[in-house]
Design a protein around this motif. Structure first.
Motif, PDB file in Angstrom:
ATOM      1  N   LEU A  12       0.553  -1.550   0.143  1.00 34.72           N
ATOM      2  CA  LEU A  12       0.061   0.003   0.065  1.00 34.72           C
ATOM      3  C   LEU A  12       0.500   1.126   0.105  1.00 34.72           C
ATOM      4  CD1 LEU A  12      -2.243  -0.726   2.608  1.00 34.72           C
ATOM      5  CD2 LEU A  12      -3.269  -1.042   0.358  1.00 34.72           C
ATOM      6  N   ASP A  13       0.626   2.074  -0.199  1.00 38.29           N
ATOM      7  CA  ASP A  13       1.092   3.834  -0.487  1.00 38.29           C
ATOM      8  C   ASP A  13       1.074   4.391   0.322  1.00 38.29           C
ATOM      9  OD1 ASP A  13       2.667   2.670  -2.932  1.00 38.29           O
ATOM     10  OD2 ASP A  13       1.465   4.210  -4.238  1.00 38.29           O
ATOM     11  N   ALA A  14       1.620   5.247   0.740  1.00 35.84           N
ATOM     12  CA  ALA A  14       1.400   5.625   1.716  1.00 35.84           C
ATOM     13  C   ALA A  14       2.340   7.099   2.113  1.00 35.84           C
ATOM     14  CB  ALA A  14       1.008   5.292   3.297  1.00 35.84           C
ATOM     15  N   PRO A  15       1.814   8.366   2.265  1.00 37.01           N
ATOM     16  CA  PRO A  15       2.783   9.737   3.175  1.00 37.01           C
ATOM     17  C   PRO A  15       3.726   9.486   3.628  1.00 37.01           C
ATOM     18  CG  PRO A  15       0.595   9.610   3.430  1.00 37.01           C
ATOM     19  CD  PRO A  15       0.769   8.548   2.759  1.00 37.01           C
ATOM     20  N   ASP A  16       3.842   8.081   4.302  1.00 38.79           N
ATOM     21  CA  ASP A  16       4.083   7.880   5.445  1.00 38.79           C
ATOM     22  C   ASP A  16       4.733   6.535   5.698  1.00 38.79           C
ATOM     23  OD1 ASP A  16       6.029   7.292   8.159  1.00 38.79           O
ATOM     24  OD2 ASP A  16       5.606   9.046   8.963  1.00 38.79           O
ATOM     25  N   ALA A  17       5.221   5.784   5.466  1.00 41.25           N
ATOM     26  CA  ALA A  17       4.990   3.719   5.175  1.00 41.25           C
ATOM     27  C   ALA A  17       5.393   3.750   6.983  1.00 41.25           C
ATOM     28  CB  ALA A  17       6.475   3.536   5.015  1.00 41.25           C
ATOM     29  N   ARG A  18       6.672   3.988   7.902  1.00 45.13           N
ATOM     30  CA  ARG A  18       6.202   4.017   9.056  1.00 45.13           C
ATOM     31  C   ARG A  18       4.901   4.006  10.107  1.00 45.13           C
ATOM     32  NH1 ARG A  18      12.647   6.433  10.240  1.00 45.13           N
ATOM     33  NH2 ARG A  18      13.627   3.767   9.791  1.00 45.13           N
ATOM     34  N   GLU A  19       4.828   5.188  10.105  1.00 44.01           N
ATOM     35  CA  GLU A  19       3.755   5.122  10.867  1.00 44.01           C
ATOM     36  C   GLU A  19       2.484   4.714  10.241  1.00 44.01           C
ATOM     37  OE1 GLU A  19       0.073   8.971  10.434  1.00 44.01           O
ATOM     38  OE2 GLU A  19       2.530   9.468  11.256  1.00 44.01           O
ATOM     39  N   LEU A  20       1.650   4.176   8.755  1.00 42.00           N
ATOM     40  CA  LEU A  20       0.919   3.296   8.745  1.00 42.00           C
ATOM     41  C   LEU A  20       1.426   1.968   8.871  1.00 42.00           C
ATOM     42  CD1 LEU A  20      -1.599   3.070   7.061  1.00 42.00           C
ATOM     43  CD2 LEU A  20      -0.997   3.182   5.006  1.00 42.00           C
ATOM     44  N   MET A  99     -15.976   4.419   8.383  1.00 37.16           N
ATOM     45  CA  MET A  99     -17.532   5.204   7.013  1.00 37.16           C
ATOM     46  C   MET A  99     -18.394   4.563   7.905  1.00 37.16           C
ATOM     47  SD  MET A  99     -14.127   5.853   5.634  1.00 37.16           S
ATOM     48  CE  MET A  99     -14.711   6.592   4.832  1.00 37.16           C
ATOM     49  N   ASP A 100     -18.783   5.628   6.839  1.00 35.81           N
ATOM     50  CA  ASP A 100     -20.867   6.451   7.331  1.00 35.81           C
ATOM     51  C   ASP A 100     -21.258   5.413   5.723  1.00 35.81           C
ATOM     52  OD1 ASP A 100     -20.493   8.535   8.377  1.00 35.81           O
ATOM     53  OD2 ASP A 100     -19.860  10.318   6.607  1.00 35.81           O
ATOM     54  N   PHE A 101     -21.135   5.251   4.761  1.00 35.24           N
ATOM     55  CA  PHE A 101     -21.744   3.676   3.871  1.00 35.24           C
ATOM     56  C   PHE A 101     -21.124   2.422   4.902  1.00 35.24           C
ATOM     57  CE2 PHE A 101     -21.642   1.678  -0.245  1.00 35.24           C
ATOM     58  CZ  PHE A 101     -23.698   1.763  -0.061  1.00 35.24           C
ATOM     59  N   GLN A 102     -22.463   1.787   5.238  1.00 32.58           N
ATOM     60  CA  GLN A 102     -22.636   0.915   5.759  1.00 32.58           C
ATOM     61  C   GLN A 102     -23.549   0.005   4.522  1.00 32.58           C
ATOM     62  OE1 GLN A 102     -20.343  -0.703   7.796  1.00 32.58           O
ATOM     63  NE2 GLN A 102     -18.797   1.529   7.605  1.00 32.58           N
ATOM     64  N   PRO A 103     -22.953  -1.489   3.505  1.00 31.07           N
ATOM     65  CA  PRO A 103     -23.858  -1.253   3.178  1.00 31.07           C
ATOM     66  C   PRO A 103     -24.563  -3.180   3.257  1.00 31.07           C
ATOM     67  CG  PRO A 103     -21.757  -1.392   2.031  1.00 31.07           C
ATOM     68  CD  PRO A 103     -22.017  -0.665   2.659  1.00 31.07           C
ATOM     69  N   LEU A 104     -23.854  -3.883   4.341  1.00 29.70           N
ATOM     70  CA  LEU A 104     -24.055  -5.078   4.315  1.00 29.70           C
ATOM     71  C   LEU A 104     -23.905  -5.567   5.564  1.00 29.70           C
ATOM     72  CD1 LEU A 104     -21.964  -6.640   2.491  1.00 29.70           C
ATOM     73  CD2 LEU A 104     -23.721  -6.731   2.192  1.00 29.70           C
ATOM     74  N   PRO A 105     -24.785  -5.933   6.682  1.00 31.02           N
ATOM     75  CA  PRO A 105     -24.952  -5.494   7.657  1.00 31.02           C
ATOM     76  C   PRO A 105     -23.712  -6.807   8.765  1.00 31.02           C
ATOM     77  CG  PRO A 105     -26.369  -7.691   6.593  1.00 31.02           C
ATOM     78  CD  PRO A 105     -26.141  -6.527   6.604  1.00 31.02           C
ATOM     79  N   ASN A 106     -23.567  -7.472   7.961  1.00 29.92           N
ATOM     80  CA  ASN A 106     -22.255  -8.736   9.506  1.00 29.92           C
ATOM     81  C   ASN A 106     -20.906  -8.057   8.106  1.00 29.92           C
ATOM     82  OD1 ASN A 106     -24.397 -10.209  10.381  1.00 29.92           O
ATOM     83  ND2 ASN A 106     -24.375 -11.403   8.216  1.00 29.92           N
ATOM     84  N   VAL A 107     -20.630  -7.121   7.631  1.00 27.02           N
ATOM     85  CA  VAL A 107     -19.241  -6.432   7.145  1.00 27.02           C
ATOM     86  C   VAL A 107     -19.502  -4.798   8.597  1.00 27.02           C
ATOM     87  CG1 VAL A 107     -18.127  -5.971   5.578  1.00 27.02           C
ATOM     88  CG2 VAL A 107     -18.986  -7.413   5.623  1.00 27.02           C
ATOM     89  N   ARG A 108     -18.429  -4.546   8.438  1.00 25.11           N
ATOM     90  CA  ARG A 108     -17.907  -3.509   9.216  1.00 25.11           C
ATOM     91  C   ARG A 108     -16.610  -2.518   8.115  1.00 25.11           C
ATOM     92  NH1 ARG A 108     -21.882  -3.671  10.749  1.00 25.11           N
ATOM     93  NH2 ARG A 108     -22.958  -3.409  12.639  1.00 25.11           N
ATOM     94  N   ILE A 109     -17.070  -1.314   7.647  1.00 20.76           N
ATOM     95  CA  ILE A 109     -16.082  -0.763   6.473  1.00 20.76           C
ATOM     96  C   ILE A 109     -15.395   0.249   6.717  1.00 20.76           C
ATOM     97  CG2 ILE A 109     -15.582   0.052   4.723  1.00 20.76           C
ATOM     98  CD1 ILE A 109     -18.594  -0.840   3.708  1.00 20.76           C
ATOM     99  N   TYR A 110     -14.017   0.935   7.103  1.00 17.36           N
ATOM    100  CA  TYR A 110     -12.912   1.163   8.301  1.00 17.36           C
ATOM    101  C   TYR A 110     -12.194   1.976   7.183  1.00 17.36           C
ATOM    102  CZ  TYR A 110     -14.778  -0.851  12.328  1.00 17.36           C
ATOM    103  OH  TYR A 110     -16.054  -1.513  12.806  1.00 17.36           O
ATOM    104  N   ALA A 111     -11.916   3.248   7.004  1.00 14.66           N
ATOM    105  CA  ALA A 111     -10.236   3.696   6.863  1.00 14.66           C
ATOM    106  C   ALA A 111      -9.445   3.574   7.536  1.00 14.66           C
ATOM    107  CB  ALA A 111     -10.847   5.047   6.577  1.00 14.66           C
ATOM    108  N   ASP A 112      -8.207   3.046   7.012  1.00 14.13           N
ATOM    109  CA  ASP A 112      -7.066   3.761   7.773  1.00 14.13           C
ATOM    110  C   ASP A 112      -6.886   5.068   8.176  1.00 14.13           C
ATOM    111  OD1 ASP A 112      -6.157   4.411   5.958  1.00 14.13           O
ATOM    112  OD2 ASP A 112      -4.819   2.192   5.198  1.00 14.13           O
ATOM    113  N   PRO A 113      -5.490   5.576   9.162  1.00 12.37           N
ATOM    114  CA  PRO A 113      -5.413   6.768   9.202  1.00 12.37           C
ATOM    115  C   PRO A 113      -4.605   7.948   7.248  1.00 12.37           C
ATOM    116  CG  PRO A 113      -4.013   5.528  10.451  1.00 12.37           C
ATOM    117  CD  PRO A 113      -4.607   4.421  10.322  1.00 12.37           C
TER     118      PRO A 113
END
Length: 122
Positions: A12-20, A99-113
């Motif tokens: 995964l690309d990131a602005p700061d590899a160590r932090e992610l 995340m605000d949009f959660q389309p499935l009941p048995n899944v939770r969608i997140y964003a990393d930092p």
């Protein structure tokens, strides 16, 4: 050719590899491997899987759900958890954003930092 080629990891690309990398180690309970300014890794419990993080100064956060006008998500990560509530607490404590949009009941969608999307499912 009958030889099977195993997938050993995802980068995964990131602005700061160590932090992610440190975020995913906290989130997943994995060990930190490589730990350089532009390349870091999180190594899975049995060592057979790893997530790598590459420094990218021009990184742009994807949108979820996708829109034609903004950077679209190119992939997301799926992790199985024993239950969504404890998984949710762990994700939030590690620094993820639900995340605000959660389309499935048995899944939770997140964003990393930095905005990479990942899912916890049961």
């Amino acid at each position: 050719m009958n030889e099977k080629i195993p997938l050993k990891g995802v980068v995964l690309d990131a602005p700061d590899a160590r932090e992610l990398a440190r975020f995913y180690c906290r989130l997943l309970g994995w060990e930190l491997g490589d730990d350089e300014a532009d390349w870091a890794t999180a190594i899975g419990p049995d060592g057979s899987t790893k997530l790598s993080f590459q420094g990218e100064p021009a990184y742009q956060t994807p949108t979820w759900p996708s829109t034609a006008e903004n950077q679209q998500m190119q992939l997301h990560l799926d992790f199985q958890v024993p239950d969504l509530e404890s998984g949710h607490r762990r994700a939030i404590d590690a620094g993820a954003r639900l995340m605000d949009f959660q389309p499935l009941p048995n899944v939770r969608i997140y964003a990393d930092p930095v905005g990479h999307i990942f899912c916890f499912f049961v």
